[in-house]
Design an enzyme around this catalytic site. Structure first.
Site, PDB file in Angstrom:
ATOM      1  CB  SER A  36       4.836  -2.089  12.004  1.00 55.90           C
ATOM      2  OG  SER A  36       4.329  -0.791  12.278  1.00 55.90           O
ATOM      3  CE  LYS A  75       0.618   3.438   4.851  1.00 56.38           C
ATOM      4  NZ  LYS A  75       0.076   3.405   6.187  1.00 56.38           N
ATOM      5  N   GLY A 133       1.916   1.886  10.711  1.00 60.34           N
ATOM      6  CA  GLY A 133       2.819   3.026  10.604  1.00 60.34           C
ATOM      7  C   GLY A 133       3.446   3.434  11.921  1.00 60.34           C
ATOM      8  CD  GLU A 148      -2.984   5.181   6.650  1.00 59.46           C
ATOM      9  OE1 GLU A 148      -2.960   5.253   5.416  1.00 59.46           O
ATOM     10  OE2 GLU A 148      -2.083   4.621   7.315  1.00 59.46           O
ATOM     11  CG  HIS A 165      -5.894   1.591   4.723  1.00 61.93           C
ATOM     12  ND1 HIS A 165      -5.409   2.552   5.580  1.00 61.93           N
ATOM     13  CD2 HIS A 165      -4.918   0.662   4.606  1.00 61.93           C
ATOM     14  CE1 HIS A 165      -4.173   2.215   5.951  1.00 61.93           C
ATOM     15  NE2 HIS A 165      -3.859   1.071   5.374  1.00 61.93           N
ATOM     16  CG  ASN A 204      -1.703   1.273   1.372  1.00 62.09           C
ATOM     17  OD1 ASN A 204      -1.868   2.006   0.399  1.00 62.09           O
ATOM     18  ND2 ASN A 204      -2.201   1.546   2.567  1.00 62.09           N
ATOM     19  CD  GLU A 242      -3.678  -2.965   7.034  1.00 72.24           C
ATOM     20  OE1 GLU A 242      -2.505  -3.086   6.686  1.00 72.24           O
ATOM     21  OE2 GLU A 242      -4.389  -2.010   6.694  1.00 72.24           O
TER      22      GLU A 242
HETATM   23  C1  PEP Z   1      -0.858  -0.110   5.683  1.00 71.03           C
HETATM   24  O1  PEP Z   1      -0.757   0.979   5.152  1.00 71.03           O
HETATM   25  O2  PEP Z   1      -1.810  -0.862   5.418  1.00 71.03           O
HETATM   26  C2  PEP Z   1       0.179  -0.527   6.648  1.00 71.03           C
HETATM   27  C3  PEP Z   1       0.070  -1.688   7.231  1.00 71.03           C
HETATM   28  O3  PEP Z   1       1.198   0.374   6.881  1.00 71.03           O
HETATM   29  P1  PEP Z   1       2.599   0.065   7.657  1.00 71.03           P
HETATM   30  O4  PEP Z   1       3.152  -1.217   7.045  1.00 71.03           O
HETATM   31  O5  PEP Z   1       3.448   1.257   7.349  1.00 71.03           O
HETATM   32  O6  PEP Z   1       2.280  -0.111   9.088  1.00 71.03           O
END
Ligand code: PEP
Length: 248
Positions: free
Chosen positions: A212, A10, A173, A97, A95, A8, A167
């Site tokens: 992460s 972003k 993040g 975010e 997602h 992803n 997630e």
């Molecule tokens: C994501 O954007 O779905 C994500 C898991 O980000 P990160 O790996 O940076 O935590």
């Protein structure tokens, strides 16, 4: 079931940057194909570039959001047909975010997921609890609510065109990866909920872990029960690190 390793990106990368990263991923996969399905969820402006860089490679292109209408007066939004025209095969819905920064409701996420599927896109529904919800013992209740409102029913079999990404919001993040016990518990709950809703075919819906993921922890995470793939944000922006995760 084939595992899925998904990036992803972003709101990162110009078209040129996206082309370069995608070309490096495609080159690595042509030298050594992966047994996993590989998807890059690119920003809208770079979807066509990424799809062109992936032409003839095993990697697929996805979008990070979609609006649930064919066309119309929806300023700033994008339709499934526009995404397909640009070269997207997959779309992310819900997602964290979008839920927590942009206030998307479970109901809207559900409409987006169902409409994307109806229009021929494959959909990856993202779910996950906040730290507050986890600490209040509400993990399973949150996953159940997000799955029940987000999971399309009555539009034909979902196998091969639908996936769930678990997630935990507190791990995205932040550098805080969920421990193996936490991942096992949550993925087992998602599997139970999927089977409760879809019957036996719930066993064949991929459940990805995201939060992460890095080259150093990807191997452990992908080996856990009911972890059918990984969704990677930060560590997918660099082609080398993403390819290391694909190979982990
Ligand atoms: C994501 O954007 O779905 C994500 C898991 O980000 P990160 O790996 O940076 O935590």
């Amino acid at each position: 079931m084939q595992k899925i390793i998904a990036a992803n990106w972003k709101m990162y990368k110009t078209r040129q940057e996206a082309r370069e990263t995608a070309a490096a991923v495609a080159a690595a996969l042509s030298g050594q194909p992966s047994p996993h399905e590989v998807i890059v969820f690119a920003p809208f402006t770079a979807i066509a570039d990424v799809a062109a860089a992936f032409a003839g490679s095993q990697a697929l292109t996805g979008a990070q959001d979609v609006w649930p209408a064919v066309e119309g007066a929806f300023t700033g939004e994008i339709s499934p047909r526009m995404l397909q025209d640009a070269g997207a095969a997959w779309v992310l819905t819900g997602h964290s975010e979008r839920r927590h920064v942009l206030d998307e409701s479970d109901e809207l996420v559900g409409r987006k997921t169902a409409f994307a599927l109806e229009q021929g896109l494959k959909a990856m529904l993202c779910i996950g609890e906040t730290l507050e919800e986890r600490e209040a013992g509400r993990l399973e209740a949150v996953l159940q609510r997000q799955l029940e409102t987000g999971l399309p029913v009555g539009d034909g079999p979902l196998e091969g065109r639908f996936a769930v990404a678990y997630e935990p919001v507190w791990a995205i993040g932040t550098g805080k990866v969920a421990g193996p016990g936490e991942v096992l518990e949550a993925h087992a709950a998602v599997r139970r909920l999927l089977c409760g809703r879809l019957g036996d075919s719930g066993h064949r819906i991929p459940i990805l872990y995201g939060g992460s993921v890095k080259p150093a922890n990807a191997g452990t995470l992908i080996g856990l029960d009911n972890v059918d793939g990984l969704l990677i944000g930060g560590a997918s922006l660099d082609a080398q690190s993403f390819v290391q995760i694909i190979r982990a």
